[in-house]
Each structure stands twice: as structure tokens, then as C-alpha cells.
Design an enzyme around this catalytic site. Structure first.
Site, mmCIF file in Angstrom:
data_model
loop_
_atom_site.group_PDB
_atom_site.id
_atom_site.type_symbol
_atom_site.label_atom_id
_atom_site.label_comp_id
_atom_site.label_asym_id
_atom_site.label_seq_id
_atom_site.Cartn_x
_atom_site.Cartn_y
_atom_site.Cartn_z
ATOM 1 N N ARG A 111 0.835 -1.208 0.000
ATOM 2 C CA ARG A 111 0.000 0.000 0.000
ATOM 3 C C ARG A 111 0.873 1.262 0.000
ATOM 4 O O ARG A 111 0.564 2.253 -0.667
ATOM 5 C CB ARG A 111 -0.919 -0.022 1.221
ATOM 6 N N LYS A 169 -2.591 6.966 1.052
ATOM 7 C CA LYS A 169 -2.361 7.244 2.479
ATOM 8 C C LYS A 169 -1.354 8.388 2.612
ATOM 9 O O LYS A 169 -0.185 8.184 2.932
ATOM 10 C CB LYS A 169 -1.884 5.971 3.183
HETATM 11 C C1 LIG Z 1 -8.396 6.549 6.786
HETATM 12 C C2 LIG Z 1 -8.092 5.159 7.216
HETATM 13 N N1 LIG Z 1 -8.955 4.170 6.930
HETATM 14 C C3 LIG Z 1 -8.716 2.894 7.314
HETATM 15 C C4 LIG Z 1 -7.569 2.543 8.004
HETATM 16 C C5 LIG Z 1 -7.325 1.121 8.402
HETATM 17 O O1 LIG Z 1 -6.202 0.599 7.745
HETATM 18 P P1 LIG Z 1 -5.299 -0.551 8.391
HETATM 19 O O2 LIG Z 1 -6.199 -1.708 8.614
HETATM 20 O O3 LIG Z 1 -4.288 -0.839 7.359
HETATM 21 O O4 LIG Z 1 -4.768 -0.029 9.658
HETATM 22 C C6 LIG Z 1 -6.644 3.545 8.326
HETATM 23 C C7 LIG Z 1 -5.417 3.220 9.052
HETATM 24 O O5 LIG Z 1 -4.375 3.277 8.573
HETATM 25 C C8 LIG Z 1 -6.902 4.877 7.914
HETATM 26 O O6 LIG Z 1 -6.030 5.856 8.208
#
Ligand SMILES: Cc1ncc(COP(=O)(O)O)c(C=O)c1O
Length: 329
Positions: free
Chosen positions: A84, A181
Site C-alpha cells: 500500500r 495514504k
Molecule cells: C483513513 C483510514 N482508513 C482505514 C484505516 C485502516 O487501515 P489498516 O487496517 O491498514 O490499519 C486507516 C489506518 O491506517 C486509515 O487511516
């Protein structure tokens, strides 16, 4: 406006170092190791965990990040988080400072240097310093940073009593920015602040078509009345590594007859509110039941059995699954 008569000093190196240490003494943090490509190594004194103010990640938000977990001295699902990270880098037109394998190795070695056996690893890629413009400065070198820290902590009662969320009044990010991200988390920050101000634990974004999006740093999912686990589509929200894994693990509950199916689909707020269970899913929160959304009670107002079963499957995967990397402490 009051004006102080204290002269503004021009500081020397030692003054700056003393002041950075004083700031950390005033506000202790649980950061145990920090790698910076700009420093060319690892520091363990939190006062020295700094980056230049003119790095474009700081003043323009031209940077990306990701977070993976350290569980019992091993790193969980790092490769999914790195996949990612690389996609976010490409979408943000950021140059990689080194190969994926080298960055992965730096992450593992910084974890080892920290000595931390449980916690989080957050790593960033920045566009680099050099000016206060918008596009990267001439000759700007991308920065790669890795921070090992205790991780985000949530109240214990979230596990037993569940979480209460509100529909945020802040608009969801446009899809390109939601799936990337980047360090631009202003809507996410404002959503969480708004929820806390109004006595909720967190917020939920709804998209322009009326479909459920995600929470501040977590995904949401639902168990429908007819026992289908439904997760919002990943084309307008962050593709949570935890959600992707939970969706796979949920197949075990389908085999056991506890779920009829697992689906990734658009879900309207009305459909969502009619569900038996609502879940918060993410690296920090793992799987936690949501028991209230705005003024609506979800299910019977307690964390449900599917939420508990998925948490158990995820925690087992984090302890003994095949996605763990040993750390050479
Ligand atoms: C906006 C957002 N959505 C969802 C997630 C959940 O992602 P993950 O399961 O990779 O932590 C995160 C965390 O990083 C996030 O910042």
C-alpha cells in the site's frame, strides 16, 4: 494583545538541543527508535527525532505514510502495508529513496534497534527539503523515516461496551485522496475532534452518493440481518490491510455456518443502520463492535458475536499466522 519584554535570543547548537530535550521532558513520549535517511541512521533519543521544517511533507503535506504492528517481537503483515505504501508513493509522484527490499530491511532493523516487542512501526516517505515552493525543490532528496512507538491506545471499555460513532458533518475526501495514504489527514482529524466534542468516540464519513465510507483511521463493516458480512467498496476509502485480512479470515465463519457470505459492496446508511452488527476495523483498533450510530442503537446495543469471533481470528493470525516476520533483536 500583550507584548513580552523577553528578548528573542538567537540560539546556538547547544541551546537548541537543550530546548528539544526540555520539550520532551515536558511531554514524555514512547518513541523508542527513529530512522531517518536524512540523518543516515537511527536515533533513540526522542529529542533528536526531527526533520527539517522545509521538507515538503511538513509545509505542503507532500508525503505518505503507513503503519504496521509489532506483536510478541514479530512484525505482522508488513508486506501488505508496504504494498500500500508503494502504491501511495506512485499516486503521490514521490521518488523512492531506495528499493522496496532495502526499505523493508531498514524497517526491520529499526525495530530491532528499538528493542520494542509490542507496539507500532510508522514509516513515511517525504518529498524532501530545499524550499518553500509547491513542486519538489531542485535536487530534493526524498526522505524515508521509520518511527517505532508504543502504538495508539483506546479505552479498555471499547472492548466490552463497544464504540459510539456519529455521522460526521465533514465531507469525505475525493476518492484519489482517500485511497492514497498521504499525510493530509485534516478531514480525519476534524471528524475525530467533532465526534469527541459531541460525546461520541469517533465519526463516519458518508460519500456523496449516500454510501458509507470509513472512520478517521479505521474501516467500518456490517453484519446484515441475513448474516452477510458487508464491507464498503475500497474505491472511495483506504484499503485497510486489517479489513482485507478480516475479509479473508471471515471465510472460516462462512464454513462454520455463522455467516452466509462475505461481500464488498456499496452500502447505504439506511441499510447499514438496519444491520445486526457494525464493526470498526484497523491496525490500531483490530476489530471492535460499534453499538451506537448517531441516535440509533445497533443490534442489541452490545458488541456482537461476529465482531468477537473476527477479533479472535485476527488475534490468532497475529500470534501464529504466516504473515509474521522475525525481528533480529
Ligand atoms: C483513513 C483510514 N482508513 C482505514 C484505516 C485502516 O487501515 P489498516 O487496517 O491498514 O490499519 C486507516 C489506518 O491506517 C486509515 O487511516
Amino acid at each position: 494583545m500583550s507584548v513580552t519584554n523577553t528578548p528573542l535570543r538567537t540560539l546556538n547548537e547547544q541551546d537548541v538541543l537543550d530546548q528539544l530535550r526540555a520539550l520532551r521532558a515536558k511531554q514524555p513520549v514512547k518513541y523508542t527508535a527513529f530512522y531517518s535517511s536524512q540523518l543516515g541512521g537511527i536515533v533513540t533519543d526522542p529529542a533528536l527525532m526531527v526533520i527539517p521544517f522545509d521538507d515538503h511533507m511538513v509545509h505542503r503535506g507532500h508525503g505518505i505514510f503507513d503503519t504496521a504492528g509489532i506483536v510478541n517481537g514479530r512484525i505482522y503483515d508488513l508486506d501488505a502495508h508496504l504494498d500500500r505504501f508503494l502504491k501511495s508513493a506512485e499516486r503521490s509522484k514521490l521518488t523512492l529513496p531506495s528499493s522496496r527490499a532495502e526499505m523493508r530491511d531498514i524497517i526491520i532493523r529499526t525495530t530491532a534497534a528499538s528493542g520494542r516487542r509490542d507496539g507500532s512501526i510508522r514509516y513515511w516517505l517525504s518529498s524532501g527539503p530545499g524550499n518553500l515552493d509547491l513542486t519538489p525543490a531542485a535536487g530534493a532528496e526524498p526522505g524515508f523515516f521509520v518511527m517505532i512507538f508504543a502504538g495508539l491506545a483506546y479505552p479498555e471499555k471499547w472492548k466490552t461496551e463497544g464504540v459510539r460513532v456519529m455521522t460526521t458533518t465533514y465531507p469525505i475526501k475525493p476518492p484519489l485522496y482517500a485511497i492514497t495514504k498521504t499525510t493530509n489527514y485534516l478531514p480525519n482529524v476534524l471528524m475525530q475532534m467533532e465526534a469527541k466534542e459531541q460525546g461520541f468516540d469517533n465519526g463516519v464519513f458518508i460519500d456523496h452518493a449516500g454510501h458509507v465510507g470509513e472512520s478517521s483511521n479505521m474501516n467500518v463493516a456490517f453484519v446484515s440481518k441475513d448474516d452477510v458480512l458487508i464491507h464498503p467498496r475500497f474505491d472511495h476509502i483506504l484499503s485497510g490491510c486489517t479489513s482485507l485480512r478480516v475479509i479473508e479470515l471471515a471465510q472460516q465463519l462462512v464454513k462454520q455456518g455463522r455467516l452466509k457470505d462475505v461481500r464488498v459492496a456499496n452500502i447505504t446508511m439506511a441499510e447499514a443502520l438496519a444491520s445486526k452488527e457494525m464493526l470498526l476495523i484497523g491496525s490500531s483498533v483490530r476489530v471492535t463492535g460499534i453499538v451506537q450510530w448517531d441516535q440509533h442503537t445497533i443490534g442489541d446495543g452490545k458488541p456482537g458475536p461476529i465482531s468477537r469471533a473476527l477479533l479472535q481470528l485476527l488475534e490468532e493470525d497475529m500470534r501464529t499466522g504466516d504473515r509474521l516476520i522475525d525481528v533480529p533483536y
